[in-house]
Scaffold this motif. Structure first.
Motif, PDB file in Angstrom:
ATOM      1  N   CYS A 172      -2.398  14.412   3.037  1.00  0.00           N
ATOM      2  CA  CYS A 172      -2.889  13.066   2.731  1.00  0.00           C
ATOM      3  C   CYS A 172      -4.275  13.147   2.115  1.00  0.00           C
ATOM      4  CB  CYS A 172      -2.955  12.225   3.990  1.00  0.00           C
ATOM      5  SG  CYS A 172      -1.364  11.643   4.533  1.00  0.00           S
ATOM      6  N   THR A 173      -4.444  12.441   1.020  1.00  0.00           N
ATOM      7  CA  THR A 173      -5.747  12.391   0.364  1.00  0.00           C
ATOM      8  C   THR A 173      -6.322  10.984   0.351  1.00  0.00           C
ATOM      9  OG1 THR A 173      -4.695  12.157  -1.810  1.00  0.00           O
ATOM     10  CG2 THR A 173      -5.295  14.381  -1.110  1.00  0.00           C
ATOM     11  N   GLY A 174      -5.512   9.997   0.703  1.00  0.00           N
ATOM     12  CA  GLY A 174      -6.021   8.639   0.739  1.00  0.00           C
ATOM     13  C   GLY A 174      -4.920   7.610   0.769  1.00  0.00           C
ATOM     14  N   LEU A 175      -5.307   6.387   0.461  1.00  0.00           N
ATOM     15  CA  LEU A 175      -4.409   5.255   0.512  1.00  0.00           C
ATOM     16  C   LEU A 175      -4.812   4.309  -0.611  1.00  0.00           C
ATOM     17  CD1 LEU A 175      -2.952   3.708   3.517  1.00  0.00           C
ATOM     18  CD2 LEU A 175      -4.401   2.155   2.239  1.00  0.00           C
ATOM     19  N   VAL A 176      -3.838   3.747  -1.323  1.00  0.00           N
ATOM     20  CA  VAL A 176      -4.132   2.767  -2.365  1.00  0.00           C
ATOM     21  C   VAL A 176      -3.377   1.482  -2.065  1.00  0.00           C
ATOM     22  CG1 VAL A 176      -4.658   4.428  -4.193  1.00  0.00           C
ATOM     23  CG2 VAL A 176      -2.309   3.676  -3.884  1.00  0.00           C
ATOM     24  N   THR A 177      -3.952   0.374  -2.515  1.00  0.00           N
ATOM     25  CA  THR A 177      -3.327  -0.929  -2.321  1.00  0.00           C
ATOM     26  C   THR A 177      -2.903  -1.516  -3.658  1.00  0.00           C
ATOM     27  OG1 THR A 177      -5.371  -2.185  -2.524  1.00  0.00           O
ATOM     28  CG2 THR A 177      -4.799  -1.370  -0.315  1.00  0.00           C
ATOM     29  N   ARG A 178      -2.006  -2.472  -3.582  1.00  0.00           N
ATOM     30  CA  ARG A 178      -1.542  -3.164  -4.791  1.00  0.00           C
ATOM     31  C   ARG A 178      -2.722  -3.830  -5.510  1.00  0.00           C
ATOM     32  NH1 ARG A 178       3.730  -5.386  -5.134  1.00  0.00           N
ATOM     33  NH2 ARG A 178       3.706  -5.131  -2.891  1.00  0.00           N
ATOM     34  N   ARG A 180       0.833  -1.203   0.000  1.00  0.00           N
ATOM     35  CA  ARG A 180       0.000   0.000   0.000  1.00  0.00           C
ATOM     36  C   ARG A 180       0.867   1.252   0.000  1.00  0.00           C
ATOM     37  NH1 ARG A 180      -1.456  -2.620   5.228  1.00  0.00           N
ATOM     38  NH2 ARG A 180       0.042  -1.804   6.695  1.00  0.00           N
ATOM     39  N   LEU A 181       0.262   2.351  -0.462  1.00  0.00           N
ATOM     40  CA  LEU A 181       0.923   3.647  -0.500  1.00  0.00           C
ATOM     41  C   LEU A 181      -0.019   4.706   0.049  1.00  0.00           C
ATOM     42  CD1 LEU A 181       2.326   3.598  -4.161  1.00  0.00           C
ATOM     43  CD2 LEU A 181       3.652   3.261  -2.057  1.00  0.00           C
ATOM     44  N   VAL A 182       0.515   5.638   0.811  1.00  0.00           N
ATOM     45  CA  VAL A 182      -0.236   6.809   1.244  1.00  0.00           C
ATOM     46  C   VAL A 182      -0.134   7.823   0.108  1.00  0.00           C
ATOM     47  CG1 VAL A 182      -0.351   8.705   2.913  1.00  0.00           C
ATOM     48  CG2 VAL A 182       0.198   6.379   3.678  1.00  0.00           C
ATOM     49  N   VAL A 183      -1.279   8.374  -0.286  1.00  0.00           N
ATOM     50  CA  VAL A 183      -1.322   9.317  -1.407  1.00  0.00           C
ATOM     51  C   VAL A 183      -1.510  10.729  -0.858  1.00  0.00           C
ATOM     52  CG1 VAL A 183      -2.475   9.923  -3.562  1.00  0.00           C
ATOM     53  CG2 VAL A 183      -2.321   7.517  -2.871  1.00  0.00           C
ATOM     54  N   CYS A 184      -0.683  11.661  -1.354  1.00  0.00           N
ATOM     55  CA  CYS A 184      -0.736  13.060  -0.920  1.00  0.00           C
ATOM     56  C   CYS A 184      -0.954  13.965  -2.130  1.00  0.00           C
ATOM     57  CB  CYS A 184       0.569  13.451  -0.238  1.00  0.00           C
ATOM     58  SG  CYS A 184       0.919  12.490   1.240  1.00  0.00           S
ATOM     59  N   ASP A 185      -1.521  15.143  -1.874  1.00  0.00           N
ATOM     60  CA  ASP A 185      -1.711  16.109  -2.956  1.00  0.00           C
ATOM     61  C   ASP A 185      -0.469  16.982  -3.107  1.00  0.00           C
ATOM     62  OD1 ASP A 185      -1.824  18.017  -0.918  1.00  0.00           O
ATOM     63  OD2 ASP A 185      -3.987  18.288  -1.072  1.00  0.00           O
ATOM     64  N   VAL A 200      -4.087   7.403 -16.484  1.00  0.00           N
ATOM     65  CA  VAL A 200      -4.810   7.284 -15.212  1.00  0.00           C
ATOM     66  C   VAL A 200      -3.838   7.589 -14.074  1.00  0.00           C
ATOM     67  CG1 VAL A 200      -6.077   5.736 -13.676  1.00  0.00           C
ATOM     68  CG2 VAL A 200      -6.432   5.598 -16.150  1.00  0.00           C
ATOM     69  N   ARG A 201      -4.236   8.524 -13.230  1.00  0.00           N
ATOM     70  CA  ARG A 201      -3.426   8.947 -12.089  1.00  0.00           C
ATOM     71  C   ARG A 201      -4.070   8.453 -10.793  1.00  0.00           C
ATOM     72  NH1 ARG A 201       0.348   9.266 -15.160  1.00  0.00           N
ATOM     73  NH2 ARG A 201       0.554  11.025 -16.554  1.00  0.00           N
ATOM     74  N   LEU A 202      -3.295   8.422  -9.748  1.00  0.00           N
ATOM     75  CA  LEU A 202      -3.818   7.955  -8.463  1.00  0.00           C
ATOM     76  C   LEU A 202      -5.017   8.772  -8.011  1.00  0.00           C
ATOM     77  CD1 LEU A 202      -0.534   7.144  -6.527  1.00  0.00           C
ATOM     78  CD2 LEU A 202      -2.011   5.604  -7.841  1.00  0.00           C
ATOM     79  N   ARG A 203      -4.996  10.084  -8.250  1.00  0.00           N
ATOM     80  CA  ARG A 203      -6.136  10.923  -7.828  1.00  0.00           C
ATOM     81  C   ARG A 203      -7.436  10.498  -8.527  1.00  0.00           C
ATOM     82  NH1 ARG A 203      -3.642  14.932 -11.366  1.00  0.00           N
ATOM     83  NH2 ARG A 203      -2.482  15.748  -9.618  1.00  0.00           N
TER      84      ARG A 203
END
Length: 134
Positions: free
Chosen positions: A61-67, A51-56, A83-86
């Motif tokens: 922090c704006t969220g978290l994504v998993t593999r 997983r990764l913590v996603v920041c703007d 396609v971007r994480l946001r």
């Protein structure tokens, strides 16, 4: 963003009322929300994490994504390299304050069906991760 915050506890508070900052794991790698899915998957592989913590752009922090989530997006029929994480964060906007008790964070995670919950400071910067024990 949903911030789970509580009132401060006295210094000698019961161990059952440990705070999120006392029970969190070290922060996961943090990446910017304009990162592509492919690059994020490569960062996860290099960091040996799921997983990764996603920041703007402001390092909030704006969220978290998993593999698993990223692999599903990459394998979908509508996927392009633009396609971007946001674009895929969805409903990952729940965070815990350092003062949130472990009991409150656990209840919030179970009710929202979250396996992990980022802990953020007053400025929205990531401090660590809370994970439900199995």
């Amino acid at each position: 963003m949903t911030l789970i915050q509580t009132q401060p506890r006295p210094a000698g508070a019961n161990p059952a009322h440990r705070t999120a900052v006392e029970g969190m794991d070290e922060a996961e790698p943090q990446v910017c929300d304009d990162m592509s899915v492919e690059v994020a998957l490569a960062v996860m592989a290099a960091a040996r994490t799921g997983r990764l913590v996603v920041c703007d752009q402001d390092d909030q922090c704006t969220g978290l994504v998993t593999r698993t989530e990223l692999a599903a997006v990459r394998d979908s029929s509508g996927y392009t390299d633009r396609v971007r994480l946001r674009d895929i964060l969805g409903d990952h906007g729940s965070f815990a304050s350092p003062l949130t008790t472990m009991a409150e964070a656990g209840q919030a995670m179970r009710s929202r069906r979250l396996g992990v919950l980022p802990v953020v400071d007053e400025q929205g910067s990531g401090l660590g991760i809370l994970a439900l024990s199995r």
